[in-house]
Design a protein around this motif. Structure first.
Motif, PDB file in Angstrom:
ATOM      1  N   GLY A  59       8.859   7.649   6.353  1.00  0.00           N
ATOM      2  CA  GLY A  59       9.037   5.667   6.557  1.00  0.00           C
ATOM      3  C   GLY A  59      10.369   5.544   7.934  1.00  0.00           C
ATOM      4  N   PHE A  60      10.659   6.500   7.862  1.00  0.00           N
ATOM      5  CA  PHE A  60      11.364   6.428   8.782  1.00  0.00           C
ATOM      6  C   PHE A  60      11.584   7.398  10.363  1.00  0.00           C
ATOM      7  CE2 PHE A  60      13.473   7.119   4.979  1.00  0.00           C
ATOM      8  CZ  PHE A  60      14.901   6.151   4.689  1.00  0.00           C
ATOM      9  N   ALA A  61      11.848   6.463  11.071  1.00  0.00           N
ATOM     10  CA  ALA A  61      11.556   6.755  12.569  1.00  0.00           C
ATOM     11  C   ALA A  61      12.695   7.857  12.767  1.00  0.00           C
ATOM     12  CB  ALA A  61      11.586   5.446  13.608  1.00  0.00           C
ATOM     13  N   ARG A  62      11.948   9.064  13.312  1.00  0.00           N
ATOM     14  CA  ARG A  62      12.615   9.978  13.799  1.00  0.00           C
ATOM     15  C   ARG A  62      12.016  10.076  15.815  1.00  0.00           C
ATOM     16  NH1 ARG A  62      12.513  15.489  11.519  1.00  0.00           N
ATOM     17  NH2 ARG A  62      10.386  15.362  11.969  1.00  0.00           N
ATOM     18  N   TYR A  63      13.304  10.902  16.438  1.00  0.00           N
ATOM     19  CA  TYR A  63      13.432  10.689  17.791  1.00  0.00           C
ATOM     20  C   TYR A  63      13.791  12.260  18.236  1.00  0.00           C
ATOM     21  CZ  TYR A  63      12.625   5.364  16.641  1.00  0.00           C
ATOM     22  OH  TYR A  63      12.047   4.398  17.274  1.00  0.00           O
ATOM     23  N   ARG A  64      12.978  12.386  18.565  1.00  0.00           N
ATOM     24  CA  ARG A  64      13.506  14.095  18.992  1.00  0.00           C
ATOM     25  C   ARG A  64      13.478  14.261  20.862  1.00  0.00           C
ATOM     26  NH1 ARG A  64      10.083  17.585  15.540  1.00  0.00           N
ATOM     27  NH2 ARG A  64       8.693  15.282  15.782  1.00  0.00           N
ATOM     28  N   GLY A  65      14.608  14.428  21.011  1.00  0.00           N
ATOM     29  CA  GLY A  65      14.696  14.759  22.905  1.00  0.00           C
ATOM     30  C   GLY A  65      14.670  16.496  23.245  1.00  0.00           C
TER      31      GLY A  65
END
Lengths: 306, 197
Positions: free
Chosen positions: A66-72
Motif C-alpha cells: 500500500g505504500f508508493a515506492r519510487y526508485r531512481g
C-alpha cells in the motif's frame, strides 16, 4: 412575483429544482477542475521526489503493502536512490511525507507533502528533522524521540507530531528496504532488513524517465536489493557519484557503518548523532547522565563547603 | 447611491461580523494563525457570501417558507464546493493551508445569517452589496487578527520575519491566544467606534 405557498407539492418541486440545478453546476465545475487538480498533485509529488532523492536518470515506481515506492536509476541501470511516500497519523490528522534514501539505506532528505498539524508547533515538522534524519544510521533500529528513549529531539510542545513523524519515517525505511511495515511494536524490526533484503516485486511502472536512451528494460533487471555485490552491473566510469561505492547494499551492519560515517556531518549536534551503533549511543547517554550527576554532586559539595 | 454605500459601510463597520455581531467564530479563531491565512479565509468567505446572497435574493420567491433553510444551505454549500475545487486546482499551496477550513464556510453562521436576515428580504443589488460589505468586514477582521497573532506568535507579518525569535509568544499561535487577541481587538474597536449596545 408572489412568494410560493408552502404546500407539499411546492416544497418538493422547489427543493428538487434547486438540487438539480446545483448538481449540474457542481458536476460542471468538477469536470473542469479534475484535470488541474490531478496535475497539481502529480507535480507536487514529482517535485518532492526530485527534492529528496539523489539525482537519477530514470524513475520507477511500484507499490509495496500500500505504500508508493519510487526508485531512481542511472544510465547503467544502477540504483541511485529510493523514495517512499509514507502516511503518518499526526496531531491534526493524517499527513503524507516523501522520504528519500541512498542505496545503502541512509536518508537523503524528506518533504512533507500534505499535513494538518498546528501551525507554529507540529507544522515545524516540515523542516525540523532534516539534520537528525540525514545523520541517522538506518541500521541502528527505528528512530525514536528522546522522550521514548531515542536520540531525536522532538519539536518543543509537539511531541505527538514528532512521534507520528518518526513513525512514518520508520515505516518509509521499512518499505524502502522492501520488508514488512514497521508497526512500532518491536525494536528489532528496524534492523532486520539490513541483513535480509527481499527481491523487488515485479509490478513496476516507469513513471518518470529523464533519459530516453534505454527506458525499457529497467524495472526488474538491476535487482539492486539482492544480497550479493555481484548484482551491481559493470563498473563503468559514468556520471553517477552516488553509486561509486562497489557495494551499495547493506549486507551487514559493519558494511553500513563506514558509509554512514562518510555521510555529510550534521550541523547542530555532530558528536552525538554520528554514533554508528545504538549500543555506543546508549553508553554515551549513560555516561552523560553519570557526569551530570557527578557535576550536581560537586555543586552540592561546594554548597556544603560554603 | 448614499443608501447603497451605507449597506457596504454597515457590513464593514457598524455590523462587522467579527467585532460587532461576533458571528462565525470557528473559522475566525481557527484559521487566523497568520495574516496570509486570515486574508485568504476572509476572501473565500466573502466570495461565498456575495454569491449566496445574490442567488438567494434572486430566487427567494421560488423557495417556500417552510423549506427555506435547507434550500439556502444547499445553495451556500454549492458555492463553497466551487471555491474548494477551484482553490485545489489553481492555487494548490493555498489549498494546502486552508483546505481543512474551506468546507466549514458552509456552517459559518454569517453566511446563513445574512441570507436569512438580509438577502431574503431585499433585492439582488442590495443583497450583493451587503455580501460585499459583510465579506470585506469579515476579511478585514480576520486579516487584522491574523496580523496580531502572527506578529506576536511567530514574529513575522505575511511571512516576512520582523522580530527576533526570542520575542515569539507561542500562546498566540494556539487557540487561547486567538481568544485573547480577539478580545483585545474588540476592545480597541469599541474604544474607537463604540457600538450602540
Amino acid at each position: 412575483m408572489k412568494k410560493l405557498e408552502s404546500t407539499p407539492l411546492n416544497m418538493v418541486l422547489s427543493l428538487t429544482g434547486i438540487c438539480l440545478a446545483v448538481g449540474c453546476i457542481l458536476s460542471g465545475v468538477q469536470l473542469l477542475t479534475a484535470g488541474p487538480i490531478a496535475q497539481a498533485e502529480t507535480e507536487s509529488r514529482q517535485a518532492a521526489i526530485r527534492a529528496v532523492m539523489p539525482p537519477y536518470r530514470q524513475l520507477v515506481s511500484d507499490t509495496l503493502q500500500g505504500f508508493a515506492r519510487y526508485r531512481g536509476y542511472d544510465q547503467q541501470h544502477r540504483l541511485t536512490g529510493t523514495a517512499v511516500q509514507a502516511v503518518g497519523n499526526g496531531f491534526g490528522g493524517p499527513f503524507t511525507v516523501m522520504v528519500g534514501f541512498r542505496p545503502d539505506g541512509a536518508i537523503t532528505g524528506y518533504q512533507v507533502l500534505q499535513h494538518t498539524e498546528t501551525p507554529g508547533l507540529g507544522a515545524k515538522m516540515t523542516q525540523a528533522f532534516q539534520t537528525a534524519l540525514t545523520a541517522w544510521n538506518p541500521c541502528s533500529g527505528p528512530m525514536k524521540v528522546k522522550q521514548d528513549g531515542g536520540e531525536v529531539d522532538a519539536i518543543t510542545a509537539a511531541t505527538i507530531s514528532s512521534r507520528a513523524f518518526l513513525a512514518a519515517v520508520n515505516q518509509a525505511c521499512s518499505v524502502a528496504r522492501g520488508e514488512a511495515v514497521y508497526d512500532g511494536s518491536t525494536s528489532a524490526t528496524g534492523t532486520a532488513g539490513c541483513e535480509q533484503p527481499q527481491p523487488v516485486p515485479a509490478d513496476t511502472v516507469v513513471v518518470d524517465s529523464v533519459a530516453t536512451e534505454q527506458p525499457v528494460a529497467v524495472p526488474v533487471a538491476p535487482r539492486p536489493r539482492t544480497p550479493k555485490p555481484a548484482a551491481v552491473p559493470e563498473e563503468s566510469p559514468g556520471p553517477a557519484p552516488e553509486v561509486v561505492e562497489p557495494a551499495p547494499q547493506v549486507d551487514t551492519p559493519t558494511a553500513a557503518t563506514p558509509s554512514v560515517e562518510a555521510a555529510p556531518a550534521p550541523i547542530e549536534t555532530p558528536s552525538e548523532t554520528v554514533q554508528p551503533a545504538p549500543a555506543d549511543a546508549t553508553d554515551e547517554k549513560a555516561d552523560n547522565g553519570k557526569s551530570k550527576r557527578k557535576r550536581k554532586r560537586n555543586r552540592n559539595s561546594h554548597k556544603d563547603e560554603q | 447611491m448614499n443608501s447603497k454605500l451605507k449597506i457596504v459601510y454597515n457590513g464593514l463597520v457598524t455590523e462587522n461580523p467579527t467585532f460587532v455581531l461576533l458571528l462565525g467564530m470557528c473559522p475566525t479563531l481557527g484559521t487566523t494563525t497568520s495574516a496570509h491565512n486570515g486574508l485568504a479565509m476572509g476572501l473565500a468567505t466573502a466570495f461565498v457570501l456575495m454569491c449566496s446572497n445574490a442567488v438567494i435574493s434572486l430566487c427567494k420567491n421560488l423557495i417556500p417558507e417552510k423549506v427555506h433553510i435547507p434550500a439556502y444551505i444547499v445553495i451556500i454549500a454549492t458555492f463553497v464546493t466551487v471555491v474548494q475545487l477551484c482553490m485545489n486546482a489553481y492555487t494548490p499551496a493555498l489549498y494546502e493551508t486552508l483546505g481543512l477550513f474551506i468546507p466549514l464556510i458552509v456552517v459559518n453562521c454569517i453566511v446563513l445569517g445574512r441570507a436569512e436576515a438580509f438577502a431574503s428580504k431585499h433585492d439582488v443589488a442590495d443583497s450583493l452589496l451587503d455580501g460585499i460589505g459583510i465579506g470585506l468586514g469579515f476579511t478585514l477582521a480576520l486579516t487584522l487578527l491574523g496580523c496580531v497573532r502572527e506578529l506576536l506568535g511567530s514574529g513575522s507579518l505575511f511571512g516576512f520575519v520582523l522580530l527576533p525569535e526570542w520575542t515569539n509568544m507561542l500562546l498566540f499561535v494556539m487557540a487561547p491566544g486567538a481568544f485573547i487577541a480577539l478580545g483585545l481587538l474588540i476592545a480597541v474597536k469599541n474604544a474607537i467606534n463604540p457600538s450602540k449596545s
